[in-house]
Scaffold this active site. Structure first.
Site, PDB file in Angstrom:
ATOM      1  CG  ASP A  28      -2.231  -0.803   1.009  1.00  0.00           C
ATOM      2  OD1 ASP A  28      -2.207  -1.750   0.332  1.00  0.00           O
ATOM      3  OD2 ASP A  28      -3.027  -0.452   1.661  1.00  0.00           O
ATOM      4  CB  CYS A  53      -9.033   2.935   2.471  1.00  0.00           C
ATOM      5  SG  CYS A  53      -9.938   1.838   1.485  1.00  0.00           S
ATOM      6  CE1 TYR A  93      -7.680  -9.270   4.137  1.00  0.00           C
ATOM      7  CE2 TYR A  93      -8.449 -10.341   2.189  1.00  0.00           C
ATOM      8  CZ  TYR A  93      -8.658  -9.191   3.022  1.00  0.00           C
ATOM      9  OH  TYR A  93      -9.103  -8.135   2.630  1.00  0.00           O
ATOM     10  CG  ASN A 104     -18.168  12.568  -0.999  1.00  0.00           C
ATOM     11  OD1 ASN A 104     -17.215  12.056  -1.092  1.00  0.00           O
ATOM     12  ND2 ASN A 104     -18.993  12.632  -1.943  1.00  0.00           N
ATOM     13  CG  HIS A 145     -16.891   9.604  -4.356  1.00  0.00           C
ATOM     14  ND1 HIS A 145     -18.048  10.521  -3.935  1.00  0.00           N
ATOM     15  CD2 HIS A 145     -17.408   9.211  -5.326  1.00  0.00           C
ATOM     16  CE1 HIS A 145     -19.112  10.552  -4.974  1.00  0.00           C
ATOM     17  NE2 HIS A 145     -18.602   9.434  -5.941  1.00  0.00           N
ATOM     18  CD  GLU A 183      -6.237  -1.753  -1.471  1.00  0.00           C
ATOM     19  OE1 GLU A 183      -7.163  -2.135  -0.626  1.00  0.00           O
ATOM     20  OE2 GLU A 183      -6.260  -0.593  -2.195  1.00  0.00           O
TER      21      GLU A 183
END
Length: 225
Positions: A28, A53, A93, A104, A145, A183
């Site tokens: 990341d 994120c 995982y 937002n 978003h 990522e």
């Protein structure tokens, strides 16, 4: 390497962190939210390409009053039974999802542009830095978003995800424990970028690249554990 990572993070630079071969097997891009700029957002969108994120510490999440998304789904499942069936109980995982709500900033337009997402992220970092937690609803709307993530209490001592690693790095850097993570994807294979390719990217762009194991070891030393 952990010292370089802390210094870079403290200086508002992107740091690259690979979690573990036995977990997501992903790297990341990590950045402190309070330093977020539209230029950072453009780099993250183009060169990482995953989901953008905002990891937030457990303590700050509690002060903001944000839940895990699974808690929202459970609370609403009586009215919408399908939500119970959608519960993420089979993550290969991990045991629990860190996902919370999406937001937002109210002064954004669609919320998806580089300018809008950078605004949403940076202003949230600054709101938390100033301790204005009661103003969260005043300045933010949901859905949005930008996906918020709740770190586990004790973060990397309890869970070894990028959410917790981001928060641990912020703590070690003496910054507000609100970060950005995304990522790094591979255009050729359709999978996550390999660590070899990440190392090449890091060298080319002068970025610190470290493993989750290095970060967690550094955090143990930081806490004197």
């Amino acid at each position: 390497m952990i010292k370089k990572a802390i210094e870079s993070f403290k200086n508002g630079e992107i740091v690259l962190i690979f979690d573990d071969d036995n977990r997501e097997r992903e790297t990341d891009m990590i950045l402190a939210a309070e330093f977020m700029t539209p230029q950072h957002m453009t780099t993250i969108r183009n060169d990482a390409g995953g989901l953008v994120c905002v990891p937030i510490s457990s303590e700050i999440s509690d002060k903001l009053g944000i839940p895990f998304m699974t808690d929202v789904m459970e609370a609403a499942s009586d009215k919408y039974p399908v939500l119970a069936g959608l519960s993420p109980t089979d993550i290969p995982y991990d045991e629990k999802s860190a996902f919370s709500i999406t937001v937002n900033h109210r002064k954004t337009f669609t919320g998806i542009t580089d300018n809008d997402r950078a605004c949403t992220i940076k202003e949230l970092g600054l709101l938390c830095k100033k301790g204005n937690f009661n103003d969260f609803g005043k300045y933010y709307r949901s859905p949005g978003h930008v996906t918020l993530l709740r770190a586990s209490e004790g973060h990397v001592l309890k869970r070894k995800g990028h959410t917790e690693m981001s928060v641990a790095l912020a703590e070690m850097a003496g910054l507000t424990e609100v970060a950005v993570c995304c990522e790094m994807m591979d255009d050729e294979t359709g999978n996550s970028m390999t660590t070899d390719d990440v190392a090449v990217y890091a060298k080319k762009n002068g970025l610190v690249f470290l493993s989750g194991a290095e970060l967690i070891e550094g955090y143990h030393d930081f806490k004197g554990i």
